[in-house]
Design a protein around this motif. Structure first.
Motif, PDB file in Angstrom:
ATOM      1  N   UNK A 315      37.873  43.843  46.308  1.00  0.00           N
ATOM      2  CA  UNK A 315      38.794  44.939  46.011  1.00  0.00           C
ATOM      3  C   UNK A 315      40.230  44.487  46.196  1.00  0.00           C
ATOM      4  N   UNK A 316      40.493  43.731  47.252  1.00  0.00           N
ATOM      5  CA  UNK A 316      41.843  43.225  47.491  1.00  0.00           C
ATOM      6  C   UNK A 316      42.283  42.309  46.349  1.00  0.00           C
ATOM      7  N   UNK A 317      41.375  41.447  45.891  1.00  0.00           N
ATOM      8  CA  UNK A 317      41.685  40.546  44.780  1.00  0.00           C
ATOM      9  C   UNK A 317      41.970  41.327  43.503  1.00  0.00           C
ATOM     10  N   UNK A 318      41.134  42.320  43.231  1.00  0.00           N
ATOM     11  CA  UNK A 318      41.310  43.133  42.024  1.00  0.00           C
ATOM     12  C   UNK A 318      42.631  43.890  42.073  1.00  0.00           C
ATOM     13  N   UNK A 319      42.923  44.480  43.213  1.00  0.00           N
ATOM     14  CA  UNK A 319      44.166  45.240  43.335  1.00  0.00           C
ATOM     15  C   UNK A 319      45.382  44.335  43.167  1.00  0.00           C
ATOM     16  N   UNK A 320      45.343  43.150  43.762  1.00  0.00           N
ATOM     17  CA  UNK A 320      46.476  42.231  43.630  1.00  0.00           C
ATOM     18  C   UNK A 320      46.655  41.798  42.180  1.00  0.00           C
ATOM     19  N   UNK A 321      45.548  41.490  41.533  1.00  0.00           N
ATOM     20  CA  UNK A 321      45.616  41.082  40.124  1.00  0.00           C
ATOM     21  C   UNK A 321      46.172  42.206  39.251  1.00  0.00           C
ATOM     22  N   UNK A 322      45.655  43.408  39.449  1.00  0.00           N
ATOM     23  CA  UNK A 322      46.087  44.538  38.635  1.00  0.00           C
ATOM     24  C   UNK A 322      47.543  44.901  38.914  1.00  0.00           C
ATOM     25  N   UNK A 323      47.958  44.858  40.177  1.00  0.00           N
ATOM     26  CA  UNK A 323      49.347  45.171  40.509  1.00  0.00           C
ATOM     27  C   UNK A 323      50.301  44.140  39.911  1.00  0.00           C
ATOM     28  N   UNK A 324      49.877  42.882  39.894  1.00  0.00           N
ATOM     29  CA  UNK A 324      50.698  41.845  39.264  1.00  0.00           C
ATOM     30  C   UNK A 324      50.841  42.112  37.778  1.00  0.00           C
TER      31      UNK A 324
END
Length: 406
Positions: A315-324
């Motif tokens: 989830x942390x990886x997905x959120x970071x990717x999406x926020x970027x």
């Protein structure tokens, strides 16, 4: 040729469900996704099952049959996580010991949950197929029964109950979108709908880097894939079975693929717009809906949210990717004279314009820097594209050289 699984089998499976183990999950309208797609979108909230996945349906059906036969002292399964939990819960309910083999890199949340339901967990191999081979070895004695994740008529019948529910809950249904791994879910759902609502279009969706069904359909037989790389671990099986392939070939109208970027976007969209947290496999149906590859304009569409067991690190990886991707997480590299006060000055510039600095580091040993220079690399939370542009302009106005590096 008759189907090895019929709607009668599916109805019998539903009649035998223990309501403490398998529940009827709700359908909710999504105005946001309806506006995005031009369709009337109803989300089937199957991630709200007790184990967080539809897999409980098939596992419960199979384990109940094993218990009724009375000649097994153990069930054995292989799974990346959701089938594991379904088998563990069903076995505990039937008072039968369970052993589950999971890939060594299976999400820790799913490993812990499976153990929490009382199963013995063995970590083996890197792929689902390697875990299956080990599980079959363990089950190779008369008193053990191997419970396959999808290559079993009882499993397919149990998963097919989801198709009956959707048809009853959404009587004006035009299209259902079903995530596909090994094919047990779509085989069951498509078989059920072919009998009770044959006018409904059934669309399967696979992660592009784990997609085996398009090649299988093109060649007319199941095609395996040794390597699968996707954030949707729940549908990264590396192949379908003859049983599920035959049902897909006969009853499924279309199969599409989606990228991991599209799946990540769908996870974030569901979290932000529908307030639902789902895993990659569960979000694949919404990724297909939002991809533009499906013509659903004016239709009533049901994407199946088939799993909610997302690992927190994922989830942390997905959120970071999406926020970027949305310009809400920036890494800005600023060239400075390596003197006291520069960090304070730049931090003030960012703070005064509403940016939150999450991390910062000094880079001095970089080839293109002169002696006495350094780079400050800021990780900054921003509001979006316009805000990001204003932040960089404000830094340049102070005569700093700035570049975005993510």
């Amino acid at each position: 040729m008759t189907d090895p699984v019929t709607v009668t089998d599916i109805r019998r499976a539903r009649e035998r469900f223990d309501p403490e183990i398998v529940r009827e999950t709700p359908v909710e309208r999504s105005r946001s996704l309806s506006a995005m797609s031009g369709a009337g979108v109803r989300l089937k909230m199957e991630h709200l099952q007790r184990t967080g996945s539809f897999k409980t349906r098939g596992a419960s059906t199979k384990v109940a049959a094993v218990a009724a036969a009375g000649d097994a002292d153990r069930v054995v399964a292989a799974s990346a996580g959701n089938h594991a939990q379904g088998v563990a819960l069903a076995a505990a309910n039937a008072d039968i010991p369970a052993t589950v083999v999971m890939p060594a890199d299976a999400p820790q949340a799913k490993v812990d949950a499976t153990r929490g339901y009382g199963a013995e967990v063995i970590l083996h191999g890197r792929t689902f197929q390697q875990a299956v081979a080990r599980a079959r070895d363990i089950a190779d004695h008369p008193a053990a029964v191997f419970v396959h994740a999808y290559d079993d008529p009882a499993i397919v019948a149990g998963q097919g109950t989801l198709g009956l529910e959707v048809a009853e809950q959404v009587p004006d249904l035009d299209t259902v979108i079903v995530p596909v791994g090994g094919g047990g879910l779509i085989a069951g759902v498509a078989t059920a709908l072919a009998a009770v609502a044959p006018e409904v279009r059934v669309v399967g969706v696979q992660a592009a880097d784990a997609a085996t069904v398009p090649d299988s359909l093109a060649k007319g037989a199941p095609v395996d894939r040794e390597e699968t790389r996707t954030i949707a671990d729940g549908i990264a099986t590396g192949g379908v079975a003859d049983l599920t392939f035959d049902a897909i070939e006969r009853h499924v109208d279309e199969v599409v693929t989606v990228s991991d970027d599209e799946i990540a976007h769908a996870i974030l969209t569901l979290l932000g717009r529908a307030k639902q947290l789902v895993e990659g496999a569960g979000a694949a149906s919404v990724a297909a809906l939002c991809s533009g590859d499906l013509d659903v304009s004016g239709e009533t569409v049901v994407p199946l949210l088939c799993g909610g067991n997302i690992d927190m690190s994922m989830l942390d990886t997905v959120l970071e990717h999406a926020m970027t991707d949305r310009d809400q997480l920036l890494r800005l590299r600023v060239r400075i004279e390596d003197e006291p006060g520069e960090l304070s000055t730049l931090s003030t510039v960012l703070a005064d314009r509403g940016a939150n600095v999450r991390h910062v580091r000094h880079d001095r040993a970089v080839e293109d820097l002169r002696v006495g220079e350094a780079y400050l690399v800021f990780e900054v939370a921003a509001a979006g594209r316009e805000h990001a542009t204003r932040l960089m302009e404000a830094i340049r106005e102070r005569d700093y050289e700035v570049a975005r590096v993510n």
